[in-house]
Motif scaffolding. Structure first.
Motif, PDB file in Angstrom:
ATOM      1  N   LYS A   1      -3.409  10.086  -2.962  1.00  0.00           N
ATOM      2  CA  LYS A   1      -2.694  10.918  -4.111  1.00  0.00           C
ATOM      3  C   LYS A   1      -1.620  11.753  -3.549  1.00  0.00           C
ATOM      4  O   LYS A   1      -0.490  11.666  -4.136  1.00  0.00           O
ATOM      5  CB  LYS A   1      -3.855  11.858  -4.696  1.00  0.00           C
ATOM      6  CG  LYS A   1      -4.948  11.009  -5.729  1.00  0.00           C
ATOM      7  CD  LYS A   1      -5.824  12.146  -6.150  1.00  0.00           C
ATOM      8  CE  LYS A   1      -6.733  10.962  -6.995  1.00  0.00           C
ATOM      9  NZ  LYS A   1      -8.131  12.142  -7.559  1.00  0.00           N
ATOM     10  N   ILE A   2      -1.694  12.249  -2.445  1.00  0.00           N
ATOM     11  CA  ILE A   2      -0.656  13.054  -1.663  1.00  0.00           C
ATOM     12  C   ILE A   2       0.518  12.237  -1.116  1.00  0.00           C
ATOM     13  O   ILE A   2       1.559  12.344  -1.686  1.00  0.00           O
ATOM     14  CB  ILE A   2      -1.281  13.964  -0.590  1.00  0.00           C
ATOM     15  CG1 ILE A   2      -2.309  15.073  -1.252  1.00  0.00           C
ATOM     16  CG2 ILE A   2      -0.195  14.511   0.153  1.00  0.00           C
ATOM     17  CD1 ILE A   2      -3.057  15.770   0.010  1.00  0.00           C
ATOM     18  N   LEU A   3      -0.206  11.218  -0.849  1.00  0.00           N
ATOM     19  CA  LEU A   3       0.905  10.231  -0.220  1.00  0.00           C
ATOM     20  C   LEU A   3       1.621   9.284  -1.011  1.00  0.00           C
ATOM     21  O   LEU A   3       2.851   8.869  -0.878  1.00  0.00           O
ATOM     22  CB  LEU A   3       0.536   9.220   0.964  1.00  0.00           C
ATOM     23  CG  LEU A   3      -0.140   9.988   2.059  1.00  0.00           C
ATOM     24  CD1 LEU A   3      -0.866   8.554   2.893  1.00  0.00           C
ATOM     25  CD2 LEU A   3       0.945  10.334   3.063  1.00  0.00           C
ATOM     26  N   LYS A   4       1.247   9.218  -2.393  1.00  0.00           N
ATOM     27  CA  LYS A   4       1.828   8.824  -3.677  1.00  0.00           C
ATOM     28  C   LYS A   4       2.949   9.578  -4.198  1.00  0.00           C
ATOM     29  O   LYS A   4       3.572   9.270  -5.099  1.00  0.00           O
ATOM     30  CB  LYS A   4       0.855   8.466  -4.623  1.00  0.00           C
ATOM     31  CG  LYS A   4       0.031   7.124  -4.259  1.00  0.00           C
ATOM     32  CD  LYS A   4      -1.005   6.610  -5.182  1.00  0.00           C
ATOM     33  CE  LYS A   4      -1.922   5.689  -4.985  1.00  0.00           C
ATOM     34  NZ  LYS A   4      -3.098   5.485  -5.941  1.00  0.00           N
TER      35      LYS A   4
ATOM     36  N   GLU B   1      -7.344   3.666  -2.557  1.00  0.00           N
ATOM     37  CA  GLU B   1      -6.553   4.236  -3.773  1.00  0.00           C
ATOM     38  C   GLU B   1      -7.004   5.468  -4.296  1.00  0.00           C
ATOM     39  O   GLU B   1      -6.428   6.306  -4.814  1.00  0.00           O
ATOM     40  CB  GLU B   1      -6.547   3.193  -4.914  1.00  0.00           C
ATOM     41  CG  GLU B   1      -5.585   1.958  -4.683  1.00  0.00           C
ATOM     42  CD  GLU B   1      -4.255   2.234  -4.632  1.00  0.00           C
ATOM     43  OE1 GLU B   1      -3.786   2.981  -5.515  1.00  0.00           O
ATOM     44  OE2 GLU B   1      -3.505   1.460  -3.844  1.00  0.00           O
ATOM     45  N   GLY B   2      -8.566   5.868  -4.173  1.00  0.00           N
ATOM     46  CA  GLY B   2      -9.055   7.016  -4.904  1.00  0.00           C
ATOM     47  C   GLY B   2      -8.943   8.350  -4.144  1.00  0.00           C
ATOM     48  O   GLY B   2      -9.411   9.129  -4.630  1.00  0.00           O
TER      49      GLY B   2
ATOM     50  N   ARG C   1       0.886  -1.187  -0.145  1.00  0.00           N
ATOM     51  CA  ARG C   1       0.122   0.111   0.100  1.00  0.00           C
ATOM     52  C   ARG C   1       0.936   1.356  -0.074  1.00  0.00           C
ATOM     53  O   ARG C   1       1.543   1.508   0.844  1.00  0.00           O
ATOM     54  CB  ARG C   1      -0.890  -0.035   1.161  1.00  0.00           C
ATOM     55  CG  ARG C   1      -2.095  -0.784   1.153  1.00  0.00           C
ATOM     56  CD  ARG C   1      -3.030  -0.987   2.401  1.00  0.00           C
ATOM     57  NE  ARG C   1      -3.373   0.494   2.859  1.00  0.00           N
ATOM     58  CZ  ARG C   1      -4.540   0.546   3.536  1.00  0.00           C
ATOM     59  NH1 ARG C   1      -4.940  -0.331   4.396  1.00  0.00           N
ATOM     60  NH2 ARG C   1      -4.629   1.924   3.937  1.00  0.00           N
ATOM     61  N   GLU C   2       0.740   2.067  -0.990  1.00  0.00           N
ATOM     62  CA  GLU C   2       1.502   3.366  -1.089  1.00  0.00           C
ATOM     63  C   GLU C   2       1.130   4.474  -0.143  1.00  0.00           C
ATOM     64  O   GLU C   2       2.165   5.203   0.395  1.00  0.00           O
ATOM     65  CB  GLU C   2       1.498   3.665  -2.468  1.00  0.00           C
ATOM     66  CG  GLU C   2       1.908   2.945  -3.781  1.00  0.00           C
ATOM     67  CD  GLU C   2       1.963   3.555  -4.812  1.00  0.00           C
ATOM     68  OE1 GLU C   2       2.680   4.918  -5.000  1.00  0.00           O
ATOM     69  OE2 GLU C   2       1.717   2.968  -5.949  1.00  0.00           O
ATOM     70  N   ASP C   3      -0.167   4.280   0.158  1.00  0.00           N
ATOM     71  CA  ASP C   3      -0.519   5.128   1.365  1.00  0.00           C
ATOM     72  C   ASP C   3      -0.039   4.872   2.744  1.00  0.00           C
ATOM     73  O   ASP C   3       0.766   5.818   3.605  1.00  0.00           O
ATOM     74  CB  ASP C   3      -1.883   5.253   1.484  1.00  0.00           C
ATOM     75  CG  ASP C   3      -2.667   3.826   1.980  1.00  0.00           C
ATOM     76  OD1 ASP C   3      -2.074   2.798   1.605  1.00  0.00           O
ATOM     77  OD2 ASP C   3      -3.820   4.034   2.737  1.00  0.00           O
TER      78      ASP C   3
END
Length: 649
Positions: A278-281, A272-273, A20-22
């Motif tokens: 989006k910031i944490l990616k 994901e959405g 998990r990228e977050d």
């Protein structure tokens, strides 16, 4: 209701969570909070919470690995522990061996002994207990300890040893109650934090277990419950305590609870959405998150060695140095991640490398312990100064000399002698009177009934019902003091680091400051101090106040050891700095009591006009930034002899 709860806590359907990228981005936030906190950026004074956030994330991910494999029937203790070894040891041992040459170059013998012990405890994952039992009052301050941060790694490793056994047992025999048992252990650990006020709970796994188990419980619930939009509340709750609280709250449960509820909401709800994902990616979060383990390992040694380098040269740390070090930490962290976390773990020689490093560290550490911290590194100057690192120059009255007096079994006071025909001599204060109490004992133990209460960081202040910072009398101390003063004519000697308790901010001159700040007592402290002096005057026949000892704001021995100053050269600063810092306290003391010893007239504006000095003719008066050596305390004793105390045959 029962069926919904049962479904919510079901572990049988748990599957392995993909990367998990977050969560990787959350690691970046956690590690940079810790880095900025240790770099002493004021806005991140609650950055120590990054470690607590790491614990929740670790509990979340590790439990998912274990339980998903148990569900699939593929779990193996051997494979689990080998994965942990490959994940943790290459980077850890590489950083530890990396610190050795810098420690050899920069650390003094006393510090080297502490470092060597911490090195061994870090390798074998008991450093949390080593630091828990370390006497921090007589050790180097935390920011000068290169491996202090390894306490958290030891807690995680102890958890990794215990949790798989617990998970395996409950999954096999009590799987229906697995989550219930986790919740129970979590609650017990959480309640222990509230029931026990001991500062040592900072390092104990039993007090940190609830954070790791919170991650486990959140993982179970998240596997069975779909929620939305809680991550927006979660990120605010997670970050708010980092900026709102400070070091004085480090043992409190409230900031941890707020921040960890926040990270829990993110783990439960984020997907994901979301905007947060989006910031944490973003690339910066991705890189720092991937390197977070190496960054954490490296930041404390780098900051610590720089602090040791600067203090030996009386150079003040500043924003430019701090920013530079943060960049170095991130760069080296990414480099170590690539070299040791990724490449080395894939090498067929990885276990040979790990064994070699363990051997090197063990040999180095035991050699250090045998040679008193490699004291052969130092010159004749250092050999002369060595005595100022020993207990004879730093210690107080040995507790073994305390006797059970004929009056009662004293709990707080140390009574070293008693003769019904002698007057009582009572010494009340904090560690600033420690070496003076030893000097008085050496000269007056047979002349007076000597009673000593030296409480480190904690002066005798009444009234006991006050909430003022640093009021530490306590009912037992008061009762024993009154018992003593009622038995014979009593002389009381009182003193302490009173301006620090009043101001809160550490003393600072043009030569620097240790920045050991605290919550200021302010006017409330002055009021209590006034009541305290009135109480002491009322209940003793004579009150002698040792006015606050001038502080330095820097460590005096290192500049001499580093040969930046010669022994016959007195390190000095302008007296006006200390006069301004101590003005309110000294004014009150001089107004309320006539029998005072003005220590600023001993160490300031005496040897050198308008200057406060560290030494004279090679005799060092201070062993750190604010405590007198035994030699320094003899200057105060000389005035006590001339003006107040009598030696009886």
């Amino acid at each position: 209701m029962r069926s919904k709860l049962k479904q919510l806590l079901n572990i049988l359907d748990i599957k392995r969570i993909p990367f998990r990228e977050d969560i990787n981005g959350l690691r970046a936030i956690a590690v940079m909070s810790v880095v900025f906190y240790h770099a002493d950026f004021e806005i991140f004074q609650g950055g120590w919470l990054g470690v607590d956030i790491f614990f929740v994330i670790s509990g979340y991910l590790i439990s998912n690995i274990i339980i998903s494999e148990l569900n699939q029937g593929t779990f193996s203790f051997k494979k689990f522990y080998l994965r942990r070894i490959n994940r943790i040891l290459p980077a850890l041992l590489s950083v530890l061996v990396f610190t050795i040459p810098f420690a050899y170059w920069l650390l003094l013998p006393r510090q080297m002994l502490e470092y060597s012990n911490s090195l061994l405890s870090s390798v074998f994952f008991y450093s949390n207990y080593y630091f828990q039992n370390l006497d921090f009052y007589n050790s180097a301050p935390a920011k000068y300890m290169p491996l202090l941060h390894t306490w958290s790694l030891s807690i995680e490793e102890q958890y990794y040893l215990l949790f798989p056994l617990l998970a395996f047992t409950f999954h096999k025999y009590f799987r229906k109650y697995f989550a219930h048992f986790i919740a129970l252990l979590l609650l017990i650990s959480f309640l222990l934090n509230g029931l026990i006020s001991d500062d040592n709970k900072f390092y104990g796994i039993q007090f940190r277990l609830w954070e790791l188990l919170l991650g486990v419980l959140i993982m179970v619930i998240a596997s069975n419950l779909q929620t939305k939009h809680l991550e927006n509340i979660g990120i605010v709750m997670m970050l708010f305590p980092i900026f709102y609280f400070d070091s004085s709250d480090i043992s409190q449960i409230e900031p941890k609870l707020i921040s960890l509820v926040g990270i829990s909401l993110i783990l439960l709800s984020n997907n994901e959405g979301t905007t947060l994902s989006k910031i944490l990616k973003l690339n910066i979060f991705r890189i720092i998150g991937l390197s977070s383990y190496s960054i954490y390992l490296l930041h404390q040694p780098i900051f610590s060695f720089m602090e040791n380098y600067l203090k030996g040269r009386l150079i003040q740390n500043n924003v430019l140095i701090k920013n530079f070090l943060v960049i170095v930490v991130i760069f080296l962290g990414y480099l170590f991640y690539q070299l040791f976390e990724k490449r080395l773990t894939k090498s067929r020689f990885v276990y040979h490398y790990l064994l070699l490093v363990v051997i090197i560290i063990t040999i180095f550490s035991f050699r250090s312990l045998q040679t008193e911290g490699y004291d052969e590194r130092y010159s004749e100057t250092s050999i002369y100064l060595k005595k100022y690192f020993e207990n004879s120059q730093r210690g107080g009255v040995d507790e073994s000399l305390c006797v059970k007096d004929p009056l009662s079994n004293l709990e707080v006071f140390c009574n070293t002698s008693f003769n019904p025909n002698n007057k009582n001599l009572v010494i009340l204060g904090d560690s600033h009177l420690r070496t003076l109490s030893k000097a008085i004992y050496d000269n007056y133990n047979s002349s007076y009934n000597l009673f000593i209460s030296i409480r480190e960081g904690c002066p005798f202040i009444v009234p006991i019902e006050s909430e003022t910072q640093a009021r530490c009398a306590g009912s037992t101390l008061l009762e024993e003091y009154l018992l003593i003063t009622n038995t014979a004519e009593t002389i009381t000697i009182f003193g302490g680091r009173l301006p620090w308790y009043f101001n809160g901010l550490a003393f600072e001159s043009d030569l620097g400051s240790t920045r050991d700040n605290m919550t200021p007592g302010g006017q409330a402290f002055l009021n209590d101090l006034r009541d305290n002096i009135a109480f002491l005057k009322k209940n003793s026949d004579s009150l002698i106040i040792i006015e606050p000892i001038p502080e330095l704001g820097f460590f005096p021995l290192e500049p001499y050891l580093g040969k930046n100053f010669s022994l016959d050269e007195a390190i000095q600063y302008e007296y006006s700095y200390w006069e301004a810092y101590s003005r309110e306290i000294n004014s009150l003391l001089r107004m309320m009591n006539k029998d005072n010893i003005s220590t600023d007239k001993i160490f300031c504006d005496s040897f050198i006009k308008n200057k406060c000095v560290v030494s004279d003719s090679g005799i060092i008066f201070y062993y750190d930034d604010d405590h007198l050596t035994y030699d320094g305390s003899l200057l105060i004793l000389d005035i006590l002899k001339k003006r107040f105390l009598t030696i009886y045959d």
